[in-house]
Design a protein around this motif. Sequence first.
Motif, PDB file in Angstrom:
ATOM      1  N   SER A 200       1.983 -22.436 -45.457  1.00 21.08           N
ATOM      2  CA  SER A 200       2.625 -21.187 -45.860  1.00 21.08           C
ATOM      3  C   SER A 200       2.361 -20.868 -47.328  1.00 21.08           C
ATOM      4  O   SER A 200       2.204 -19.696 -47.697  1.00 21.08           O
ATOM      5  CB  SER A 200       4.135 -21.256 -45.605  1.00 21.08           C
ATOM      6  OG  SER A 200       4.729 -22.292 -46.362  1.00 21.08           O
ATOM      7  N   LEU A 201       2.296 -21.902 -48.183  1.00 18.41           N
ATOM      8  CA  LEU A 201       2.009 -21.681 -49.599  1.00 18.41           C
ATOM      9  C   LEU A 201       0.633 -21.056 -49.795  1.00 18.41           C
ATOM     10  O   LEU A 201       0.414 -20.297 -50.745  1.00 18.41           O
ATOM     11  CB  LEU A 201       2.097 -22.999 -50.372  1.00 18.41           C
ATOM     12  CG  LEU A 201       3.496 -23.593 -50.555  1.00 18.41           C
ATOM     13  CD1 LEU A 201       3.415 -24.940 -51.256  1.00 18.41           C
ATOM     14  CD2 LEU A 201       4.392 -22.643 -51.349  1.00 18.41           C
ATOM     15  N   ALA A 202      -0.279 -21.379 -48.896  1.00 18.81           N
ATOM     16  CA  ALA A 202      -1.629 -20.827 -48.996  1.00 18.81           C
ATOM     17  C   ALA A 202      -1.669 -19.333 -48.697  1.00 18.81           C
ATOM     18  O   ALA A 202      -2.696 -18.688 -48.912  1.00 18.81           O
ATOM     19  CB  ALA A 202      -2.565 -21.570 -48.034  1.00 18.81           C
ATOM     20  N   HIS A 203      -0.563 -18.790 -48.190  1.00 17.55           N
ATOM     21  CA  HIS A 203      -0.498 -17.362 -47.877  1.00 17.55           C
ATOM     22  C   HIS A 203       0.291 -16.565 -48.914  1.00 17.55           C
ATOM     23  O   HIS A 203       0.492 -15.365 -48.750  1.00 17.55           O
ATOM     24  CB  HIS A 203       0.123 -17.148 -46.494  1.00 17.55           C
ATOM     25  CG  HIS A 203      -0.741 -17.638 -45.362  1.00 17.55           C
ATOM     26  ND1 HIS A 203      -0.856 -18.983 -45.042  1.00 17.55           N
ATOM     27  CD2 HIS A 203      -1.528 -16.983 -44.475  1.00 17.55           C
ATOM     28  CE1 HIS A 203      -1.673 -19.121 -44.011  1.00 17.55           C
ATOM     29  NE2 HIS A 203      -2.091 -17.926 -43.652  1.00 17.55           N
ATOM     30  N   LEU A 204       0.752 -17.228 -49.967  1.00 16.18           N
ATOM     31  CA  LEU A 204       1.519 -16.522 -50.990  1.00 16.18           C
ATOM     32  C   LEU A 204       0.681 -15.490 -51.746  1.00 16.18           C
ATOM     33  O   LEU A 204       1.214 -14.523 -52.283  1.00 16.18           O
ATOM     34  CB  LEU A 204       2.113 -17.529 -51.982  1.00 16.18           C
ATOM     35  CG  LEU A 204       3.372 -18.282 -51.527  1.00 16.18           C
ATOM     36  CD1 LEU A 204       3.798 -19.293 -52.575  1.00 16.18           C
ATOM     37  CD2 LEU A 204       4.507 -17.301 -51.229  1.00 16.18           C
ATOM     38  N   TYR A 211       1.026  -6.111 -52.669  1.00 11.21           N
ATOM     39  CA  TYR A 211       1.725  -5.338 -53.700  1.00 11.21           C
ATOM     40  C   TYR A 211       0.755  -4.437 -54.462  1.00 11.21           C
ATOM     41  O   TYR A 211       1.061  -3.270 -54.757  1.00 11.21           O
ATOM     42  CB  TYR A 211       2.415  -6.290 -54.668  1.00 11.21           C
ATOM     43  CG  TYR A 211       3.140  -5.606 -55.812  1.00 11.21           C
ATOM     44  CD1 TYR A 211       4.282  -4.831 -55.580  1.00 11.21           C
ATOM     45  CD2 TYR A 211       2.682  -5.733 -57.116  1.00 11.21           C
ATOM     46  CE1 TYR A 211       4.946  -4.209 -56.628  1.00 11.21           C
ATOM     47  CE2 TYR A 211       3.343  -5.120 -58.165  1.00 11.21           C
ATOM     48  CZ  TYR A 211       4.472  -4.357 -57.916  1.00 11.21           C
ATOM     49  OH  TYR A 211       5.120  -3.742 -58.954  1.00 11.21           O
ATOM     50  N   MET A 212      -0.428  -4.938 -54.744  1.00  8.51           N
ATOM     51  CA  MET A 212      -1.398  -4.182 -55.536  1.00  8.51           C
ATOM     52  C   MET A 212      -2.159  -3.167 -54.680  1.00  8.51           C
ATOM     53  O   MET A 212      -2.349  -2.027 -55.083  1.00  8.51           O
ATOM     54  CB  MET A 212      -2.375  -5.140 -56.209  1.00  8.51           C
ATOM     55  CG  MET A 212      -1.733  -6.060 -57.230  1.00  8.51           C
ATOM     56  SD  MET A 212      -2.911  -7.205 -57.994  1.00  8.51           S
ATOM     57  CE  MET A 212      -3.979  -6.046 -58.838  1.00  8.51           C
ATOM     58  N   GLN A 213      -2.575  -3.565 -53.495  1.00 10.73           N
ATOM     59  CA  GLN A 213      -3.410  -2.699 -52.669  1.00 10.73           C
ATOM     60  C   GLN A 213      -2.611  -1.586 -52.001  1.00 10.73           C
ATOM     61  O   GLN A 213      -3.085  -0.464 -51.887  1.00 10.73           O
ATOM     62  CB  GLN A 213      -4.140  -3.530 -51.614  1.00 10.73           C
ATOM     63  CG  GLN A 213      -5.133  -4.520 -52.197  1.00 10.73           C
ATOM     64  CD  GLN A 213      -5.749  -5.412 -51.141  1.00 10.73           C
ATOM     65  OE1 GLN A 213      -5.511  -5.246 -49.939  1.00 10.73           O
ATOM     66  NE2 GLN A 213      -6.556  -6.377 -51.575  1.00 10.73           N
ATOM     67  N   GLN A 214      -1.396  -1.895 -51.573  1.00  7.13           N
ATOM     68  CA  GLN A 214      -0.597  -0.893 -50.882  1.00  7.13           C
ATOM     69  C   GLN A 214       0.215  -0.036 -51.846  1.00  7.13           C
ATOM     70  O   GLN A 214       0.829   0.943 -51.434  1.00  7.13           O
ATOM     71  CB  GLN A 214       0.352  -1.586 -49.887  1.00  7.13           C
ATOM     72  CG  GLN A 214      -0.355  -2.441 -48.853  1.00  7.13           C
ATOM     73  CD  GLN A 214      -1.236  -1.623 -47.943  1.00  7.13           C
ATOM     74  OE1 GLN A 214      -0.939  -0.468 -47.619  1.00  7.13           O
ATOM     75  NE2 GLN A 214      -2.362  -2.198 -47.528  1.00  7.13           N
ATOM     76  N   ASP A 215       0.231  -0.396 -53.122  1.00  7.45           N
ATOM     77  CA  ASP A 215       0.988   0.337 -54.134  1.00  7.45           C
ATOM     78  C   ASP A 215       2.439   0.518 -53.683  1.00  7.45           C
ATOM     79  O   ASP A 215       3.030   1.591 -53.801  1.00  7.45           O
ATOM     80  CB  ASP A 215       0.343   1.705 -54.399  1.00  7.45           C
ATOM     81  CG  ASP A 215       0.897   2.360 -55.664  1.00  7.45           C
ATOM     82  OD1 ASP A 215       1.363   1.611 -56.547  1.00  7.45           O
ATOM     83  OD2 ASP A 215       0.874   3.601 -55.749  1.00  7.45           O
ATOM     84  N   SER A 216       3.009  -0.523 -53.121  1.00 11.20           N
ATOM     85  CA  SER A 216       4.384  -0.479 -52.634  1.00 11.20           C
ATOM     86  C   SER A 216       5.284  -1.253 -53.588  1.00 11.20           C
ATOM     87  O   SER A 216       4.822  -1.983 -54.457  1.00 11.20           O
ATOM     88  CB  SER A 216       4.472  -1.086 -51.233  1.00 11.20           C
ATOM     89  OG  SER A 216       4.009  -2.418 -51.247  1.00 11.20           O
ATOM     90  N   GLY A 217       6.590  -1.080 -53.428  1.00  8.42           N
ATOM     91  CA  GLY A 217       7.540  -1.776 -54.272  1.00  8.42           C
ATOM     92  C   GLY A 217       7.500  -3.274 -54.045  1.00  8.42           C
ATOM     93  O   GLY A 217       7.129  -3.742 -52.963  1.00  8.42           O
ATOM     94  N   ALA A 222       7.683  -8.183 -50.813  1.00  6.96           N
ATOM     95  CA  ALA A 222       8.286  -9.495 -50.635  1.00  6.96           C
ATOM     96  C   ALA A 222       8.839  -9.656 -49.218  1.00  6.96           C
ATOM     97  O   ALA A 222       8.734 -10.737 -48.617  1.00  6.96           O
ATOM     98  CB  ALA A 222       9.391  -9.716 -51.657  1.00  6.96           C
ATOM     99  N   MET A 223       9.426  -8.598 -48.670  1.00 11.32           N
ATOM    100  CA  MET A 223       9.970  -8.655 -47.312  1.00 11.32           C
ATOM    101  C   MET A 223       8.856  -8.824 -46.287  1.00 11.32           C
ATOM    102  O   MET A 223       8.974  -9.634 -45.356  1.00 11.32           O
ATOM    103  CB  MET A 223      10.776  -7.391 -47.018  1.00 11.32           C
ATOM    104  CG  MET A 223      12.070  -7.275 -47.813  1.00 11.32           C
ATOM    105  SD  MET A 223      12.952  -5.730 -47.476  1.00 11.32           S
ATOM    106  CE  MET A 223      13.302  -5.910 -45.725  1.00 11.32           C
ATOM    107  N   VAL A 224       7.765  -8.063 -46.469  1.00  7.18           N
ATOM    108  CA  VAL A 224       6.642  -8.154 -45.527  1.00  7.18           C
ATOM    109  C   VAL A 224       6.020  -9.542 -45.572  1.00  7.18           C
ATOM    110  O   VAL A 224       5.797 -10.187 -44.538  1.00  7.18           O
ATOM    111  CB  VAL A 224       5.578  -7.086 -45.852  1.00  7.18           C
ATOM    112  CG1 VAL A 224       4.323  -7.309 -45.012  1.00  7.18           C
ATOM    113  CG2 VAL A 224       6.138  -5.686 -45.603  1.00  7.18           C
ATOM    114  N   GLY A 230       7.392 -16.791 -42.867  1.00 13.12           N
ATOM    115  CA  GLY A 230       8.244 -17.388 -41.841  1.00 13.12           C
ATOM    116  C   GLY A 230       7.474 -17.644 -40.565  1.00 13.12           C
ATOM    117  O   GLY A 230       7.622 -18.700 -39.921  1.00 13.12           O
ATOM    118  N   TYR A 231       6.629 -16.686 -40.195  1.00  9.98           N
ATOM    119  CA  TYR A 231       5.822 -16.837 -38.991  1.00  9.98           C
ATOM    120  C   TYR A 231       4.813 -17.975 -39.143  1.00  9.98           C
ATOM    121  O   TYR A 231       4.592 -18.758 -38.212  1.00  9.98           O
ATOM    122  CB  TYR A 231       5.093 -15.533 -38.674  1.00  9.98           C
ATOM    123  CG  TYR A 231       4.177 -15.615 -37.480  1.00  9.98           C
ATOM    124  CD1 TYR A 231       4.694 -15.591 -36.183  1.00  9.98           C
ATOM    125  CD2 TYR A 231       2.798 -15.716 -37.636  1.00  9.98           C
ATOM    126  CE1 TYR A 231       3.856 -15.674 -35.078  1.00  9.98           C
ATOM    127  CE2 TYR A 231       1.954 -15.800 -36.542  1.00  9.98           C
ATOM    128  CZ  TYR A 231       2.487 -15.772 -35.270  1.00  9.98           C
ATOM    129  OH  TYR A 231       1.661 -15.858 -34.181  1.00  9.98           O
TER     130      TYR A 231
END
Length: 317
Positions: A200-204, A211-217, A222-224, A230-231
């Motif tokens: 899972s750490l390898a997916h951080l 955050y950078m590509q989607q220009d989202s908050g 963090a939720m996505v 978790g999966y």
Amino acid sequence: MESHGGDTDGVPVPVAIAACTAMTFFYVAILYSPTVVLRLPPPSSYKSFMIRRFICAAISTVVSLIVCAFILPIKSWEVSYLLSAYGIRLHHTWEGVVLPLFLTSSMYAGSFVLKIVSLWSTWAEDSDDQINLSFDGLKRILQKFVNWMLSLVDNISAWRIYIVAPLTEELVFRACMIPLLLCGGFKPYTVILLSPVFFSLAHLNHLLEFYMQQDSGFLRAAMVVGFQLGYTVIFGSYASFLFVRTGHIAAPLVSHVFCNYMGLPVFFSHKTGMVSVAFVAGVVSFVYLLFPLTSPDLYNNTTDDCKCWHRYCGWTN
């Protein structure tokens, strides 16, 4: 520390943990080396960008396999003996592919029912093309399937999802790390819970990229990514369970490819309640068949005189 069967040597716990941590960091860091370290110009297309990442992932995988070979208490450099430490072997391949695939697919019983319902609806509504169960109808369906398969050959994303990512991740996070942890004296269930942490750490890094590509908050990103992590922990535990129980890399590999293709299991649909019924039946079947279909005796000629990385030898549950 536990007995290691026929191998009295082990791996010091700090060395095992440090090696797993280093492999995780290297697996992620090398992806950014072309631009950050080598200062190469940005790739001209998405395809060239992914090819760079494929090469980086392949390098990190080969390095991990080599480093792991020097850390593990391997007594012989014979190819077959060396590869067996990673669960790479030809015997019992049929069992290593079919049985875990059948077990994993039981969790997707609801998804299969939904696909069947959707196909049936398409056949019923497409009266103009007269798609039915006749020879011509089946021929047309087969042609569509062949065209879909051919389209995947030139689809760089498909290569990533179905080939490169599953193969490199299973070799690094299962074939390399699990033998190190087992030879470090960790019990099988501890390894099954600990190994997915590195996975899972390898997916951080996906958090920053999303955050950078989607220009989202940041909160949304963090939720996505939190859901994704978790999966990966859940799947990583299951893949680790398969590898420890079977000692065969094919078991987690085919399950990884299958889950990447299917996505999350469908447990509800407004189209029909049969989806939920099938999902519950599939879960019950999965739980009931989990240990019988992963019995070490099904995947190995013998469980005598095994090495520390073959912990299935002492797992008789």
